[in-house]
Design an enzyme around this catalytic site. Structure first.
Site, PDB file in Angstrom:
ATOM      1  N   SER A 124      79.794  44.820  10.189  1.00 40.20           N
ATOM      2  CA  SER A 124      80.129  44.652  11.601  1.00 40.20           C
ATOM      3  C   SER A 124      78.852  44.510  12.418  1.00 40.20           C
ATOM      4  CB  SER A 124      80.922  45.865  12.113  1.00 40.20           C
ATOM      5  OG  SER A 124      80.116  47.031  12.050  1.00 40.20           O
ATOM      6  N   ILE A 172      74.891  48.161   4.684  1.00 39.94           N
ATOM      7  CA  ILE A 172      73.796  47.684   5.545  1.00 39.94           C
ATOM      8  C   ILE A 172      73.062  48.875   6.158  1.00 39.94           C
ATOM      9  CG2 ILE A 172      73.270  46.500   7.715  1.00 39.94           C
ATOM     10  CD1 ILE A 172      75.391  44.433   6.967  1.00 39.94           C
ATOM     11  N   ASN A 210      83.765  64.259   1.832  1.00 40.27           N
ATOM     12  CA  ASN A 210      83.727  65.483   2.623  1.00 40.27           C
ATOM     13  C   ASN A 210      84.722  66.471   1.998  1.00 40.27           C
ATOM     14  OD1 ASN A 210      86.359  64.821   3.585  1.00 40.27           O
ATOM     15  ND2 ASN A 210      85.493  63.702   5.329  1.00 40.27           N
ATOM     16  N   SER A 267      79.815  66.687   1.821  1.00 38.11           N
ATOM     17  CA  SER A 267      79.397  66.895   3.200  1.00 38.11           C
ATOM     18  C   SER A 267      80.229  68.012   3.819  1.00 38.11           C
ATOM     19  CB  SER A 267      79.579  65.590   3.994  1.00 38.11           C
ATOM     20  OG  SER A 267      79.342  65.813   5.365  1.00 38.11           O
ATOM     21  N   ASP A 281      75.896  57.402   6.470  1.00 34.91           N
ATOM     22  CA  ASP A 281      75.168  56.321   5.791  1.00 34.91           C
ATOM     23  C   ASP A 281      73.689  56.669   5.661  1.00 34.91           C
ATOM     24  OD1 ASP A 281      77.527  54.817   5.705  1.00 34.91           O
ATOM     25  OD2 ASP A 281      77.120  53.923   7.660  1.00 34.91           O
ATOM     26  N   SER A 332      70.900  64.325   9.495  1.00 33.55           N
ATOM     27  CA  SER A 332      70.716  65.116  10.719  1.00 33.55           C
ATOM     28  C   SER A 332      69.841  64.374  11.723  1.00 33.55           C
ATOM     29  CB  SER A 332      70.086  66.472  10.379  1.00 33.55           C
ATOM     30  OG  SER A 332      70.927  67.226   9.526  1.00 33.55           O
TER      31      SER A 332
END
Length: 310
Positions: free
Chosen positions: A14, A44, A187, A224, A256, A284
């Site tokens: 996108s 990307i 997650n 995560s 990402d 972070s």
């Protein structure tokens, strides 16, 4: 063609447009500040993160229409090598807006258009020919694309002896694990679904991840934990890393960035203890920047140094 140790795959990229406004009022025209444009999509973004760390990768992605042309220009500005599969339909746009009155962030995402059978085959053929050391499949799938697409990528990776890193969710992730991956990054909620339970407490994460590893579905599971940090689990190792306390401005691209940090560290033959800490540091650091800008190296490096003894 130049060979690359790391190849990232973005099936549904996108162009991410971000802006600021003051006050959200229904049925009134909202005045926005000049937009910023960034190349987006899981793979990307991973390539962008690797480049910020001084590494290199080849980004493979689809592109179509005027937005696709803008996407290629944005990737070029990031100094990332890429190979494009041109599509008949246009590349999608996403929109992120921050209300300066409340600091609330609003994220609007759109589905990618359907790919033709020949475009899908071209994607798989391109990946098959590259044979990198690390292959990263990250992000959502286009509308209408079969949920076993990433599983086909996993089969190619196995044949090519590439280490497959997968960051996706739902049925697409389940199908990948039928073939197997080197590293996955669910997650806690996604991990629960993978092991067939409704929910997992933090103290149950290690056992759940080890079940996936014992079944031969992945070698490394990184989970995560949101604001609590992340854990890395292998057959013989368990590493918990707390998330640093930073001033958060945007969560776009944090996941990402985490993947990018880990893949870069793996490509540098770092220990798994360092791999997870680079991942948490980059993820972070990405939240410290506005919009869709990912992270600055100096922020990620400083957080890594802080996490080294955690």
């Amino acid at each position: 063609m130049k060979s690359f140790d790391i190849v990232t795959l973005t099936v549904n990229p996108s162009v991410d447009k971000s802006t600021h406004f003051s006050g959200l009022i229904a049925e009134q025209k909202i005045r926005c500040k000049d937009p910023l444009f960034d190349a987006g999509g899981g793979g990307i973004n991973v390539s962008k993160a690797i480049e910020r760390l001084g590494g290199s990768s080849l980004a493979v992605f689809t592109s179509g229409g005027p937005v696709g042309e803008m996407l290629k220009e944005l990737v070029t500005k990031e100094k990332i090598d890429y190979e494009v599969i041109e599509t008949e339909t246009g590349t999608r746009e996403n929109f992120i807006a921050v209300d300066d009155n409340t600091n609330s962030q609003y994220r609007f995402g759109f589905d990618g258009d359907v790919l033709t059978d020949s475009e899908v085959e071209k994607l798989l053929e391109t990946i098959s020919n590259l044979k990198p050391k690390f292959l990263v499949a990250s992000g959502s799938l286009n509308e209408g694309l079969s949920s076993d697409f990433y599983q086909k990528v996993a089969e190619i990776a196995k044949t090519s002896n590439s280490k497959l890193i997968v960051d996706t969710s739902g049925q697409a992730l389940k199908k990948v694990l039928e073939t197997g991956a080197y590293l996955i990054k669910p997650n806690v909620g996604e991990l629960a679904k993978l092991v067939g339970v409704e929910r997992l407490e933090i103290d149950e994460v290690n056992e759940a991840a080890k079940k996936i590893i014992a079944d031969g579905r992945a070698e490394i599971v990184v989970v995560s934990l949101g604001p609590q940090g992340a854990v890395l689990v292998t057959k013989n190792e368990y590493e918990f890393v707390p998330a640093p306390n930073v001033a958060k401005k945007s969560t776009v691209g944090a996941g990402d960035s985490m993947v990018g940090g880990m893949v870069w560290a793996l490509s540098q033959n770092r220990s798994l203890k360092e791999v997870i800490r680079w991942g948490v540091a980059c993820g972070s650091a990405a939240t410290m920047n506005e919009g869709t800008q990912l992270f600055k190296f100096e922020d990620a490096n400083r957080l890594f140094e802080w996490l080294k003894n955690k």
